[in-house]
Design an enzyme around this catalytic site. Sequence first.
Site, PDB file in Angstrom:
ATOM      1  N   SER A 134       4.251   7.999   1.907  1.00 29.56           N
ATOM      2  CA  SER A 134       4.783   6.784   2.529  1.00 29.56           C
ATOM      3  C   SER A 134       4.540   5.569   1.640  1.00 29.56           C
ATOM      4  O   SER A 134       3.724   5.614   0.724  1.00 29.56           O
ATOM      5  CB  SER A 134       4.086   6.554   3.870  1.00 29.56           C
ATOM      6  OG  SER A 134       2.715   6.297   3.656  1.00 29.56           O
ATOM      7  N   ILE A 152       3.988   1.271   2.272  1.00 33.87           N
ATOM      8  CA  ILE A 152       3.745   0.329   3.355  1.00 33.87           C
ATOM      9  C   ILE A 152       4.150  -1.068   2.877  1.00 33.87           C
ATOM     10  O   ILE A 152       3.688  -1.525   1.827  1.00 33.87           O
ATOM     11  CB  ILE A 152       2.256   0.304   3.785  1.00 33.87           C
ATOM     12  CG1 ILE A 152       1.581   1.680   3.663  1.00 33.87           C
ATOM     13  CG2 ILE A 152       2.083  -0.303   5.171  1.00 33.87           C
ATOM     14  CD1 ILE A 152       1.918   2.717   4.633  1.00 33.87           C
ATOM     15  N   ASP A 176      -8.318  12.892  11.300  1.00 36.02           N
ATOM     16  CA  ASP A 176      -8.355  12.375   9.919  1.00 36.02           C
ATOM     17  C   ASP A 176      -9.109  11.042   9.903  1.00 36.02           C
ATOM     18  O   ASP A 176      -8.690  10.085   9.257  1.00 36.02           O
ATOM     19  CB  ASP A 176      -6.926  12.211   9.392  1.00 36.02           C
ATOM     20  CG  ASP A 176      -6.867  12.204   7.863  1.00 36.02           C
ATOM     21  OD1 ASP A 176      -7.899  12.514   7.221  1.00 36.02           O
ATOM     22  OD2 ASP A 176      -5.798  11.872   7.313  1.00 36.02           O
ATOM     23  N   ALA A 220       0.863  -1.196   0.000  1.00 38.28           N
ATOM     24  CA  ALA A 220       0.000   0.000   0.000  1.00 38.28           C
ATOM     25  C   ALA A 220       0.891   1.235   0.000  1.00 38.28           C
ATOM     26  O   ALA A 220       2.097   1.158   0.238  1.00 38.28           O
ATOM     27  CB  ALA A 220      -0.918   0.001   1.220  1.00 38.28           C
ATOM     28  N   SER A 221       0.273   2.374  -0.282  1.00 40.64           N
ATOM     29  CA  SER A 221       1.019   3.646  -0.252  1.00 40.64           C
ATOM     30  C   SER A 221       0.167   4.716   0.390  1.00 40.64           C
ATOM     31  O   SER A 221      -1.064   4.672   0.283  1.00 40.64           O
ATOM     32  CB  SER A 221       1.349   4.149  -1.655  1.00 40.64           C
ATOM     33  OG  SER A 221       1.751   3.131  -2.479  1.00 40.64           O
ATOM     34  N   GLY A 222       0.803   5.663   1.034  1.00 48.39           N
ATOM     35  CA  GLY A 222       0.138   6.872   1.511  1.00 48.39           C
ATOM     36  C   GLY A 222       0.645   8.037   0.678  1.00 48.39           C
ATOM     37  O   GLY A 222       1.391   7.832  -0.289  1.00 48.39           O
TER      38      GLY A 222
HETATM   39  N1  LIG Z   1      -0.863  -2.234   9.970  1.00 48.13           N
HETATM   40  C1  LIG Z   1      -1.440  -2.303   8.771  1.00 48.13           C
HETATM   41  N2  LIG Z   1      -2.025  -3.440   8.363  1.00 48.13           N
HETATM   42  C2  LIG Z   1      -2.624  -3.510   7.142  1.00 48.13           C
HETATM   43  N3  LIG Z   1      -2.683  -2.474   6.268  1.00 48.13           N
HETATM   44  C3  LIG Z   1      -2.107  -1.308   6.631  1.00 48.13           C
HETATM   45  C4  LIG Z   1      -1.457  -1.162   7.893  1.00 48.13           C
HETATM   46  N4  LIG Z   1      -0.990   0.108   7.977  1.00 48.13           N
HETATM   47  C5  LIG Z   1      -1.328   0.717   6.826  1.00 48.13           C
HETATM   48  N5  LIG Z   1      -1.991  -0.125   6.011  1.00 48.13           N
HETATM   49  C6  LIG Z   1      -2.499   0.184   4.640  1.00 48.13           C
HETATM   50  O1  LIG Z   1      -1.763   1.285   4.141  1.00 48.13           O
HETATM   51  C7  LIG Z   1      -2.634   2.403   3.857  1.00 48.13           C
HETATM   52  C8  LIG Z   1      -1.920   3.703   4.192  1.00 48.13           C
HETATM   53  O2  LIG Z   1      -1.518   3.685   5.566  1.00 48.13           O
HETATM   54  P1  LIG Z   1      -1.458   5.038   6.415  1.00 48.13           P
HETATM   55  O3  LIG Z   1      -2.794   5.727   6.298  1.00 48.13           O
HETATM   56  O4  LIG Z   1      -0.954   4.737   7.778  1.00 48.13           O
HETATM   57  O5  LIG Z   1      -0.361   5.831   5.582  1.00 48.13           O
HETATM   58  P2  LIG Z   1      -0.185   7.396   5.441  1.00 48.13           P
HETATM   59  O6  LIG Z   1       1.153   7.645   4.854  1.00 48.13           O
HETATM   60  O7  LIG Z   1      -0.452   8.034   6.758  1.00 48.13           O
HETATM   61  O8  LIG Z   1      -1.308   7.772   4.418  1.00 48.13           O
HETATM   62  P3  LIG Z   1      -1.924   9.221   4.143  1.00 48.13           P
HETATM   63  O9  LIG Z   1      -0.965  10.232   4.675  1.00 48.13           O
HETATM   64  O10 LIG Z   1      -2.071   9.269   2.654  1.00 48.13           O
HETATM   65  O11 LIG Z   1      -3.248   9.216   4.878  1.00 48.13           O
HETATM   66  C9  LIG Z   1      -3.887   2.126   4.716  1.00 48.13           C
HETATM   67  O12 LIG Z   1      -5.054   2.721   4.159  1.00 48.13           O
HETATM   68  C10 LIG Z   1      -3.959   0.599   4.671  1.00 48.13           C
HETATM   69  O13 LIG Z   1      -4.563   0.181   3.452  1.00 48.13           O
END
Ligand SMILES: Nc1ncnc2c1ncn2[C@@H]1O[C@H](COP(=O)(O)OP(=O)(O)OP(=O)(O)O)[C@@H](O)[C@H]1O
Length: 355
Positions: free
Chosen positions: A70, A72, A184, A65-67
Site C-alpha cells: 500500500s 499512504i 499484528d 508512508a508505505s506498507g
Molecule cells: N491514519 C494515519 N495517520 C498517520 N499515519 C498513518 C495513518 N495510517 C497509516 N499511517 C502510516 O502508514 C504506515 C503504514 O500503514 P498501515 O500499517 O495501515 O499500512 P499497511 O499496508 O497495512 O502496512 P503493512 O501491510 O506493511 O503492515 C503506518 O505505520 C503509519 O506510519
Amino acid sequence: MKNFQWLKQIASTQTKLERRLSLGEYRRAISWSKYLISSGAEIKGGGEEEWSADMSQLFIGNKFASGRHSRIYRGVYKRRDVAIKLISQPQEDGDLAAFLEKQFTSEVALLFRLRHPNIISFIAACKKPPVFCIITEYYPGGSLRKYLHQQGPYSLPHDLVLRLSLDIAHGMQYLHARGILHRDLKSENLLLDEDMCVKVADFGISCLETQCGSAKGFTGTYRWMAPEMIKEKHHTKKVDVYSFGIVMWELLTALVPFDDMTPEQAAFAVCQKNARPPLPSTCPTAFSRLIRLCWSGNPDKRPHFDEIVSTLESYTESLARDPEFLTSHEPSEGYTLARCIPKCIATRRYPSLGT
Ligand SMILES: Nc1ncnc2c1ncn2[C@@H]1O[C@H](COP(=O)(O)OP(=O)(O)OP(=O)(O)O)[C@@H](O)[C@H]1O
C-alpha cells in the site's frame, strides 16, 4: 493501464497544483472523482453503500508512508484531514490480487464497526479494482515506531510508558470484547495523535475469533508474534497479549526486539529456546512482572486484556499516591544496563521489520 501509473500521474499533478495554488483554489481545481469516475469503475455490492466514499469530496496530497502492498497519502475528505491508504492489485499475480481484495474487504468490514478513542477512526472507503482505498482520520504523530526511533534507548519516562501502555490496552480490550483478534500488534501499527494518545491501526490480518482458522501461510511479523502462531498452531486472543508484552518492552527500551537477529532467527529463538528480549535492569518490578506474564510461552498463563487494564490502572493510582512507585526494580537475567548501553548506542540500527 499499469497499476498505480494513473495514480502516480494524479498524485504528481496534484502535488504540482498544491504548490502553486492555495488549498481552496486547489480543492476547486481538482478532485479524485474526476479520475475514478472516468476509469469506468463503479461501486456495487451489499454493504458498500454504508461505507463508500463520496469521491467528489476526496482530495489527495502527498504520499507520506508505505506498507507492504500500500501507499499512504495525506488528503482532505469533507473538510477533514485524512490519511488515504491505496492498495493496488498486481495484474501479474492473480493469487496476490485476490488476497489483497479479501484483506481489503475484511479490514473495511471490521473498521466500519469500530468506534473507540484508542482505535483508528475509519471514515470511508472505495473499491475500484484494481485499486482500493481506505480513508481514516490523519494522525500527525505518525507511528509509535517512528516516535521511539526518535528517542534515545531507555529514555521514555516510566509514567509515559504506563500511559501509552494503558491506551493500547484499552484499545485491545475494546477489540477483544467484540471478539476481534488483531494479530499484528506492533509499534508500527500504533499511531499517535497530536495529544500523544495511541490509536491501534492496521486491521489487514485481523479476524473474528470464531472465524480465524489456522495461522497457515500467515504474514504477520515474527519479532512480535506469539510462538503458537509462528508454529501455525490454533491460536486465540492470547496472541495479541503476547505482542502487547513485546510492545511494552519496546516502550521501555525504544529498541527493536531481537535486532541482532533476522526475523527467522528470532522466530526460531522464541519457539525453540523460549527466548525473549532482555528486560533492562532498570525496569520497574511492576512492569517486568506484567511483561513476563504477557509473553509467557503458555497462552493460558497470559492475562486477558481486562486484567491488563485493571493492573495498569492500579499502577496509575499507585503512582498518583506515591511518585516513587515505579522506581523499584529487580536485577534481571544477568543483563546489566552498563553492559548494554555502549553496545546498543554503537550498533543501534533499525533493521527492516519484515516477517
Ligand atoms: N491514519 C494515519 N495517520 C498517520 N499515519 C498513518 C495513518 N495510517 C497509516 N499511517 C502510516 O502508514 C504506515 C503504514 O500503514 P498501515 O500499517 O495501515 O499500512 P499497511 O499496508 O497495512 O502496512 P503493512 O501491510 O506493511 O503492515 C503506518 O505505520 C503509519 O506510519
